[in-house]
Motif scaffolding. Sequence first.
Motif, short mmCIF file in Angstrom:
data_model
loop_
_atom_site.label_atom_id
_atom_site.label_comp_id
_atom_site.label_asym_id
_atom_site.label_seq_id
_atom_site.Cartn_x
_atom_site.Cartn_y
_atom_site.Cartn_z
N THR A 162 65.73 -30.13 18.94
CA THR A 162 66.32 -30.78 17.77
C THR A 162 66.18 -32.30 17.82
O THR A 162 66.42 -32.96 16.81
N VAL A 163 65.74 -32.83 18.95
CA VAL A 163 65.46 -34.27 19.04
C VAL A 163 64.42 -34.64 17.98
O VAL A 163 64.45 -35.75 17.42
N ASP A 164 63.51 -33.71 17.66
CA ASP A 164 62.47 -33.96 16.67
C ASP A 164 63.01 -34.14 15.25
O ASP A 164 62.30 -34.63 14.38
N LEU A 165 64.26 -33.74 15.01
CA LEU A 165 64.86 -33.84 13.68
C LEU A 165 65.47 -35.23 13.43
O LEU A 165 66.00 -35.49 12.35
N MET B 164 77.09 -30.05 13.07
CA MET B 164 75.64 -29.86 12.97
C MET B 164 75.38 -28.87 11.84
O MET B 164 76.11 -27.91 11.66
N ASP B 165 74.35 -29.15 11.08
CA ASP B 165 73.99 -28.32 9.94
C ASP B 165 73.07 -27.21 10.43
O ASP B 165 71.87 -27.43 10.66
N LEU B 166 73.64 -26.02 10.61
CA LEU B 166 72.87 -24.89 11.15
C LEU B 166 71.72 -24.51 10.23
O LEU B 166 70.66 -24.10 10.70
N ASP B 167 71.91 -24.65 8.91
CA ASP B 167 70.84 -24.30 7.96
C ASP B 167 69.63 -25.21 8.12
O ASP B 167 68.49 -24.75 8.06
N GLN B 168 69.86 -26.51 8.34
CA GLN B 168 68.74 -27.44 8.55
C GLN B 168 67.96 -27.09 9.81
O GLN B 168 66.74 -27.16 9.83
N ILE B 169 68.69 -26.72 10.85
CA ILE B 169 68.04 -26.38 12.12
C ILE B 169 67.24 -25.09 11.96
O ILE B 169 66.09 -24.99 12.40
N ALA C 192 64.06 -25.62 10.04
CA ALA C 192 63.03 -26.26 10.86
C ALA C 192 62.43 -25.29 11.87
O ALA C 192 61.54 -25.66 12.63
N GLY C 193 62.94 -24.05 11.90
CA GLY C 193 62.42 -23.04 12.82
C GLY C 193 62.87 -23.23 14.26
O GLY C 193 62.20 -22.77 15.18
N LEU C 194 64.00 -23.90 14.45
CA LEU C 194 64.48 -24.21 15.80
C LEU C 194 65.68 -23.36 16.18
O LEU C 194 66.41 -22.87 15.32
N ASP C 195 65.88 -23.21 17.47
CA ASP C 195 67.03 -22.49 18.03
C ASP C 195 68.25 -23.40 17.97
O ASP C 195 68.20 -24.55 18.41
#
Length: 164
Positions: A89-92, A116-121, A124-127
Amino acid sequence: MFKKLFGRHKEADNRMYSPVTGTVIPLKNVSDPVFSSGVMGEGFGVTPSDGNILSPVTGTVTMVANTKHALGFTMDNGLEVLIHMGVDTVDLKGKPFTISVKPQDKVSGGQEIATMDLDQIKAAGLDNVIIVVITNSKDKLAKLDVETGDHRAGDFVGTTEVKS
């Protein structure tokens, strides 16, 4: 005699708290190999069911990452704790996170520290797993006991024991 004169000695809070409502899992089961291998220290993960993040420990905030995906704490017993929100998530660049504490703030276990916005994560295809590790485990940690399974944010989930 001195306790009566100067007040009670405050015991260090050696407890660990669930930083989010969800399922507490063993650290070895998180998807990030840097954490699951134990190289960052001992700890646990939580698969979140919401994005309200609470402090996993009582102590002092020592670090807030510029990208808001990680925070550091020092417990009164000397253990250094990192909470890492999501994998890669550092990439966000901080977009899914709102931090409500700053370095040098004193926090209690279970106190609100971030969202933290779980939908945004997910988009982005991230865990979105929340990882809690004691980064100075090798030097300071004698024992960490954590109760896995479903927990609410702020629930007591484990205890630490410091080397003497």
